[in-house]
Design a protein around this motif. Structure first.
Motif, PDB file in Angstrom:
ATOM      1  N   GLY A   1       1.063  -1.125   0.238  1.00 23.42           N
ATOM      2  CA  GLY A   1       0.052  -0.221  -0.097  1.00 23.42           C
ATOM      3  C   GLY A   1       0.942   1.204   0.103  1.00 23.42           C
ATOM      4  O   GLY A   1       0.683   2.292  -0.645  1.00 23.42           O
TER       5      GLY A   1
ATOM      6  N   PHE B   1      -4.420  -5.033  -4.677  1.00 21.42           N
ATOM      7  CA  PHE B   1      -5.144  -3.752  -4.985  1.00 21.42           C
ATOM      8  C   PHE B   1      -4.353  -2.396  -5.369  1.00 21.42           C
ATOM      9  O   PHE B   1      -3.405  -1.982  -5.006  1.00 21.42           O
TER      10      PHE B   1
ATOM     11  N   CYS C   1      -8.891  -1.175  -3.116  1.00 18.56           N
ATOM     12  CA  CYS C   1      -8.408  -1.047  -1.255  1.00 18.56           C
ATOM     13  C   CYS C   1      -9.354  -0.762  -0.714  1.00 18.56           C
ATOM     14  O   CYS C   1      -9.325  -0.736   0.429  1.00 18.56           O
TER      15      CYS C   1
ATOM     16  N   VAL D   1      -6.618  -5.272   3.859  1.00 22.02           N
ATOM     17  CA  VAL D   1      -7.266  -4.761   3.048  1.00 22.02           C
ATOM     18  C   VAL D   1      -7.083  -3.039   3.619  1.00 22.02           C
ATOM     19  O   VAL D   1      -6.658  -2.056   3.164  1.00 22.02           O
TER      20      VAL D   1
END
Lengths: 183, 178
Positions: free
Chosen positions: A131, B94, B99, B110
């Motif tokens: 992320g 993602f 996400c 996530v």
């Protein structure tokens, strides 16, 4: 001639609630996204999500350590923006979708588990690192899959064609390196 | 921003979230298998979205009704950012929009993509004044459209691309045996 048995596709409400499977066909999802983008362009602006990540971070910094963003033009606009309202809607839409499809909660995705095992900590650590790189890259490039690629290519922006090529080239190579041999 | 615009934004966002959730775009399995070319349904979602978007946006543009926002082509930063994005795309499984949807769908991992993303986006913002002269101001060709570059009317180019994408989406198989 043997009689073929007709199989009727189960409706949204009859599905098993598998959180990893679609409940509507790809063309319907795609057409809906393209149409929503068109409406956005008619009303105010194209779609975009990733800018809201840095704006949210900026609001937090502005509240707890305003000196860190002093004079930084990147955090100049922290008010309610088009992307803020889109993201608020997106979260509501996601909740509605999860309810309609009766999606069960889950921790470790199946493809990951088959390759790296079912450790929740390991998966969450990778998810966090992934992320970080994902959004750092998005902000550097100036957008994400929705804001840069789908909105940008639809507007024929040269920048977005370059972005689309870069994300799929690097994404495909990385996925192959990570999941090679996995099933 | 006018209140009507905000309402439109929320409504469009709701539709977008629903579409991503129901079409399975917020599934790690669909995203990673798309990058591995094992399951092309996500690619087909993107191709259809692009085809409809290309036609819709460029029809509006031809009618003078479009609010376009062309991303500037700072090729070094866009390429480098795109390459990093791709690594994150495969590792997280993602993208920034999906996400958020996945986290709302109670997918625990996530939530960590979102948290990492918040930190990554904020870190970029903090480094922005230092990175801008190197990665954004250099090789910056501004708000260029492919139609300008090729000297083709936007609607014609958009129509051709849309037809190509739709044919490709219909022709490709959903899944590939591995």
């Amino acid at each position: 001639m043997t009689e073929q048995r007709k199989t009727v596709a189960p409706t949204v409400w009859q599905r098993t609630g598998d959180p990893e499977e679609p409940v509507i066909p790809w063309w319907l999802g795609g057409a809906a996204i393209g149409l929503l983008l068109t409406i956005g362009v008619a009303v105010f602006a194209p779609l975009g999500v990733s800018g809201e990540f840095s704006a949210t971070g900026g609001r937090v910094l502005n509240a707890v350590a305003p000196a860190t963003i002093q004079g930084n033009s990147y955090f100049a606009k922290l008010g309610l923006s088009w992307e803020t309202v889109l993201v608020i809607g997106l979260l509501i839409g996601a909740a509605l979708g999860a309810m309609l499809a009766r999606k069960r909660p889950m921790t470790v995705p199946s493809v990951w588990a088959n390759r790296f095992g079912t450790s929740v900590a390991k998966r969450c650590a990778a998810a966090f690192a992934g992320g970080f790189v994902l959004l750092f890259g998005a902000r550097l490039a100036g957008g994400c899959t929705s804001g840069h690629m789908i909105s940008g290519v639809s507007q024929l922006a040269l920048s977005s064609f370059v972005f689309a090529g870069a994300i799929f080239a690097s994404g495909m190579v990385t996925a192959r390196l990570l999941f090679r041999g996995g099933k | 921003m006018a209140i009507m615009t905000m309402i439109w934004g929320v409504l469009i966002g709701i539709g977008f979230g629903l579409a991503l959730s129901l079409s399975g775009a917020s599934s790690h399995k669909l995203i990673v298998n798309a990058l591995l070319l094992r399951d092309l349904r996500l690619m087909k979602i993107i191709m259809t979205a692009l085809a409809v978007g290309l036609i819709g946006v460029n029809l509006l543009d031809a009618a003078g009704l479009a609010h376009l926002k062309i991303k500037p082509a700072y090729l070094l930063g866009v390429t480098l950012g795109g390459l990093l994005f791709g690594v994150g795309f495969a590792v997280a499984g993602f993208c920034p929009g999906t996400c958020l949807v996945g986290a709302v769908e109670r997918k625990l991992d996530v939530l960590f993509v979102v948290l990492g993303g918040l930190l990554g986006a904020t870190t970029f913002g903090l480094l922005f004044p230092r990175l801008k002269p190197i990665l954004i101001d250099r090789f910056n060709y501004g708000e260029v459209r492919l139609s300008q570059l090729l000297g083709v009317p936007p609607l014609i180019l958009a129509g051709l691309l849309a037809i190509g994408l739709l044919v490709l989406a219909w022709w490709l198989p959903d899944r590939r045996e591995t």
